[in-house]
Design an enzyme around this catalytic site. Structure first.
Site, PDB file in Angstrom:
ATOM      1  N   GLY A  45       1.025  -1.486   0.145  1.00 59.44           N
ATOM      2  CA  GLY A  45      -0.102   0.061   0.054  1.00 59.44           C
ATOM      3  C   GLY A  45       0.811   1.237  -0.113  1.00 59.44           C
ATOM      4  CD  GLN A  50       3.027   5.913   2.485  1.00 60.37           C
ATOM      5  OE1 GLN A  50       2.439   5.382   2.086  1.00 60.37           O
ATOM      6  NE2 GLN A  50       4.293   5.382   3.479  1.00 60.37           N
ATOM      7  CB  CYS A 107       5.055   2.298   7.361  1.00 61.89           C
ATOM      8  SG  CYS A 107       4.840   3.966   6.692  1.00 61.89           S
ATOM      9  CG  LEU A 108       6.508   0.886   1.136  1.00 61.28           C
ATOM     10  CD1 LEU A 108       5.928   1.347   0.003  1.00 61.28           C
ATOM     11  CD2 LEU A 108       7.697   0.138   1.194  1.00 61.28           C
ATOM     12  CG  HIS A 149      -0.433   1.132   7.183  1.00 63.71           C
ATOM     13  ND1 HIS A 149       0.474   0.431   8.188  1.00 63.71           N
ATOM     14  CD2 HIS A 149       0.241   2.091   6.329  1.00 63.71           C
ATOM     15  CE1 HIS A 149       1.877   1.376   7.979  1.00 63.71           C
ATOM     16  NE2 HIS A 149       1.583   2.100   6.811  1.00 63.71           N
ATOM     17  CD  GLU A 150      -1.177   2.319   2.694  1.00 67.28           C
ATOM     18  OE1 GLU A 150      -0.537   3.481   2.620  1.00 67.28           O
ATOM     19  OE2 GLU A 150      -0.194   1.586   3.097  1.00 67.28           O
ATOM     20  CG  HIS A 153       0.223   6.800   5.458  1.00 66.17           C
ATOM     21  ND1 HIS A 153       1.256   7.277   6.257  1.00 66.17           N
ATOM     22  CD2 HIS A 153       0.538   5.388   5.300  1.00 66.17           C
ATOM     23  CE1 HIS A 153       2.262   6.319   5.960  1.00 66.17           C
ATOM     24  NE2 HIS A 153       1.793   5.155   5.754  1.00 66.17           N
TER      25      HIS A 153
HETATM   26 NI    NI Z   1       2.840   3.383   5.707  1.00 63.73          NI
END
Ligand code: NI
Length: 187
Positions: A45, A50, A107-108, A149-150, A153
């Protein structure tokens, strides 16, 4: 086009994203770029903040693991993973179940950081597609987790906010270092 992924420390990750009022060609391009960026980074995701865009737009793809949910309903009907992947959505409204589930997350925007995170086990997510269709998705497992999670964000919430106090204490130094590195180098 693969975009640069913004790391923890950059203030954009803490801003609430603006609702997407109109799906312009730029928004469609951004969504395409986000899919490409997510795939290249091998994530499941990615949210617009991000990649530096403070908007309520996110992408999710868990199609590599069709068994990661025990049920999946779309607009009240049983659906298969292939019907809806990859998910590209704007302006989500998500309700979580009272029942909770704990699993490991990354998380990226946090290189090399993984931790157990407790979240509602099931979600009812109303996700608007770029074509203006509203998908009501009911599911659990990794898909429920990735959507939550997304969506976090998009409201400036990060997975570290949902870690146990003990875990957060243990990584305090790592977080400080990330913050120091990325709060100055970018936007
Ligand atoms: Ni993340």
């Amino acid at each position: 086009m693969v975009r640069e992924i913004i790391m923890f420390g950059d203030p954009v990750l803490r801003k609430k994203g603006a609702a997407v009022e109109e799906v312009t060609p730029e928004i469609r391009q951004l969504a395409e770029d986000m899919l490409e960026t997510m795939r290249e980074a091998q994530g499941v995701g990615l949210a617009a903040p991000q990649v530096g865009e403070s908007l309520q737009l996110a992408v999710v793809d868990v199609s590599h693991d069709p068994e990661c949910v025990s049920f999946l309903r779309v607009n009240g009907e049983d659906a298969s993973m292939d019907d809806i992947m990859p998910l590209v959505f704007i302006n989500p409204v998500v309700e979580g179940s009272d029942e909770k589930d704990t699993d490991v997350e990354g998380c990226l925007s946090f290189p090399d950081l993984r931790a157990d995170i407790t979240r509602p086990a099931e979600v009812n997510a109303k996700l608007t597609t770029l074509d203006g269709e509203v998908l009501e998705i009911e599911t659990d497992g990794l898909l429920a987790r990735a959507i939550q999670h997304e969506v976090d964000h998009l409201f400036g919430v990060l997975f570290i906010d949902r870690m146990s106090t003990a875990r957060k204490l243990a990584i305090k130094k790592t977080l400080k270092e990330l913050q120091r590195t990325y709060s100055q180098s970018q936007s």
